[in-house]
Design a protein around this motif. Structure first.
Motif, mmCIF file in Angstrom:
data_model
loop_
_atom_site.group_PDB
_atom_site.id
_atom_site.type_symbol
_atom_site.label_atom_id
_atom_site.label_comp_id
_atom_site.label_asym_id
_atom_site.label_seq_id
_atom_site.Cartn_x
_atom_site.Cartn_y
_atom_site.Cartn_z
ATOM 1 N N GLU A 163 -20.130 -45.015 -37.335
ATOM 2 C CA GLU A 163 -19.008 -44.769 -36.563
ATOM 3 C C GLU A 163 -19.113 -45.653 -35.159
ATOM 4 N N TRP A 164 -20.228 -45.672 -34.738
ATOM 5 C CA TRP A 164 -20.487 -46.583 -33.433
ATOM 6 C C TRP A 164 -20.465 -48.055 -33.819
ATOM 7 N N ILE A 165 -20.944 -48.424 -34.612
ATOM 8 C CA ILE A 165 -21.020 -49.838 -34.962
ATOM 9 C C ILE A 165 -19.470 -50.336 -35.277
ATOM 10 N N ASN A 166 -18.564 -49.515 -36.030
ATOM 11 C CA ASN A 166 -17.389 -49.727 -36.423
ATOM 12 C C ASN A 166 -16.411 -49.801 -35.139
ATOM 13 N N THR A 167 -16.950 -48.990 -34.291
ATOM 14 C CA THR A 167 -16.163 -49.122 -33.012
ATOM 15 C C THR A 167 -16.332 -50.285 -32.101
ATOM 16 N N MET A 168 -17.775 -50.345 -31.930
ATOM 17 C CA MET A 168 -18.131 -51.425 -31.187
ATOM 18 C C MET A 168 -17.350 -52.948 -31.546
ATOM 19 N N LEU A 169 -17.820 -53.218 -32.844
ATOM 20 C CA LEU A 169 -17.190 -54.621 -33.656
ATOM 21 C C LEU A 169 -15.616 -54.315 -33.550
ATOM 22 N N ASP A 202 -20.864 -56.111 -26.936
ATOM 23 C CA ASP A 202 -21.743 -56.142 -28.316
ATOM 24 C C ASP A 202 -23.085 -55.924 -28.314
ATOM 25 N N ASP A 203 -23.771 -55.212 -28.813
ATOM 26 C CA ASP A 203 -25.140 -55.018 -28.708
ATOM 27 C C ASP A 203 -25.896 -55.317 -30.280
ATOM 28 N N TYR A 204 -25.656 -56.477 -30.856
ATOM 29 C CA TYR A 204 -26.019 -56.889 -32.058
ATOM 30 C C TYR A 204 -26.427 -58.365 -32.180
ATOM 31 N N ILE A 205 -27.482 -58.620 -32.979
ATOM 32 C CA ILE A 205 -27.524 -60.023 -33.334
ATOM 33 C C ILE A 205 -27.605 -60.079 -34.870
ATOM 34 N N THR A 206 -27.141 -61.281 -35.361
ATOM 35 C CA THR A 206 -26.893 -61.610 -36.808
ATOM 36 C C THR A 206 -27.862 -62.716 -36.753
ATOM 37 N N ALA A 207 -28.720 -62.829 -37.829
ATOM 38 C CA ALA A 207 -29.666 -63.848 -38.231
ATOM 39 C C ALA A 207 -29.391 -64.185 -39.455
ATOM 40 N N ILE A 245 -29.393 -60.854 -41.790
ATOM 41 C CA ILE A 245 -30.010 -59.867 -41.266
ATOM 42 C C ILE A 245 -29.063 -59.316 -39.874
ATOM 43 N N GLU A 246 -28.527 -58.133 -39.835
ATOM 44 C CA GLU A 246 -27.721 -57.612 -38.428
ATOM 45 C C GLU A 246 -28.791 -56.514 -38.041
ATOM 46 N N PHE A 247 -29.059 -56.676 -36.681
ATOM 47 C CA PHE A 247 -29.949 -56.069 -35.818
ATOM 48 C C PHE A 247 -28.800 -55.258 -34.665
ATOM 49 N N PHE A 248 -28.839 -53.838 -35.105
ATOM 50 C CA PHE A 248 -27.992 -53.279 -33.681
ATOM 51 C C PHE A 248 -29.024 -52.392 -33.111
ATOM 52 N N PHE A 249 -28.749 -52.546 -31.763
ATOM 53 C CA PHE A 249 -29.758 -52.084 -30.551
ATOM 54 C C PHE A 249 -28.996 -51.462 -29.635
ATOM 55 N N ASN A 250 -29.866 -50.873 -28.845
ATOM 56 C CA ASN A 250 -29.066 -50.661 -27.447
ATOM 57 C C ASN A 250 -30.263 -50.721 -26.252
ATOM 58 N N ASP A 251 -29.749 -50.885 -24.886
ATOM 59 C CA ASP A 251 -30.703 -51.126 -24.162
ATOM 60 C C ASP A 251 -30.752 -49.842 -23.090
ATOM 61 N N ASP A 252 -32.253 -49.354 -22.721
ATOM 62 C CA ASP A 252 -32.233 -48.093 -22.081
ATOM 63 C C ASP A 252 -33.299 -48.760 -20.843
ATOM 64 N N PHE A 253 -32.974 -48.223 -19.689
ATOM 65 C CA PHE A 253 -34.005 -48.527 -18.666
ATOM 66 C C PHE A 253 -35.319 -47.712 -18.830
ATOM 67 N N ASP A 254 -36.221 -48.572 -18.755
ATOM 68 C CA ASP A 254 -37.746 -47.984 -18.940
ATOM 69 C C ASP A 254 -38.433 -47.881 -17.658
ATOM 70 N N GLU A 255 -38.396 -46.513 -17.163
ATOM 71 C CA GLU A 255 -39.232 -46.286 -15.809
ATOM 72 C C GLU A 255 -40.324 -47.139 -15.391
ATOM 73 N N ASP A 256 -41.158 -46.669 -16.747
ATOM 74 C CA ASP A 256 -42.738 -47.573 -16.373
ATOM 75 C C ASP A 256 -42.790 -48.880 -16.429
ATOM 76 N N LEU A 257 -41.509 -49.749 -16.830
ATOM 77 C CA LEU A 257 -41.687 -51.081 -16.580
ATOM 78 C C LEU A 257 -40.821 -51.742 -15.437
ATOM 79 N N GLY A 258 -39.741 -50.523 -15.297
ATOM 80 C CA GLY A 258 -38.959 -51.035 -14.032
ATOM 81 C C GLY A 258 -37.718 -52.217 -14.554
#
Length: 200
Positions: free
Chosen positions: A40-46, A53-58, A74-87
């Motif tokens: 559902e999220w992929i269809n909404t996003m696209l 968009d948060d995806y890569i097509t190779a 190859i379709e990569f669907f991903f999300n970006d989260d803030f990593d507290e340790d890495l900042g």
């Protein structure tokens, strides 16, 4: 007395099996909900230009022995989260769709890889045609495999085989198809490494 003990042991075993079955059904239902939410999220996003968009097509073209020119999408669907340790923000893989077409062997395969919130394999699906041993000779068959994982550990598999998509029937997983499932599972880590190499 011995008869009573035997009946008691059988009753306990039945309850244990029932509890495991209910637990397994609940896990499968949860994974299916995760899968449906991801679709559902992929269809909404696209489908919505207002959503970033948060995806890569190779597209991968390569020549393989015995199968000739191969083309993989190859379709990569991903999300970006803030990593507290890495900042900083880190991209994590949610879902992958992979289609492979081989020209000489005229084969096509399709795979899906669903990751859970912790990044472990949750679900693997593949559909392909292959030649399977049926007694004295090999016969071309259509195959579908679904595998469910709990924190990356496989706990349930559905394997269907037929002459075509409309005749698929559930069958036990053979050693040959077990190998296909094993190589599919190995790709979960490789796909994560590929995304990390591109983004992180």
């Amino acid at each position: 007395m011995k008869k009573f003990i035997l009946v008691f042991i059988i009753a306990i075993l039945n309850l244990t099996c029932l509890a495991q079955s209910d637990s397994e059904k609940a896990k499968i239902a949860e994974i299916r909900r995760m899968y449906n939410n991801e679709m559902e999220w992929i269809n909404t996003m696209l489908g919505d230009e207002a959503i970033p968009d948060d995806y890569i097509t190779a597209k991968v073209m390569h020549n393989l022995a015995g199968t000739g020119q191969a083309e993989e999408t190859i379709e990569f669907f991903f999300n970006d989260d803030f990593d507290e340790d890495l900042g900083e923000y880190v991209s994590s893989l949610d879902f992958v769709r992979k289609t492979s077409v081989y020209t000489i062997a005229e084969r096509k395969s399709y795979e899906e890889f669903l990751y859970d919130d912790a990044g472990f394999p949750a679900f693997y699906y593949t559909s392909f045609t292959t030649y399977l041993n049926e007694g004295e000779h090999y016969v071309e068959k259509c195959v579908e495999i679904r595998a469910y994982y709990d924190k990356g550990v496989q706990f349930h598999v559905i394997c269907k085989v037929g002459d075509d998509k409309s005749s698929l029937k559930e069958v036990p997983l053979t050693e040959e198809l077990e190998n296909q499932l094993f190589f599919g599972f190995l790709q979960f880590g490789k796909l994560k490494d590929a995304l990390n190499g591109m983004l992180n």
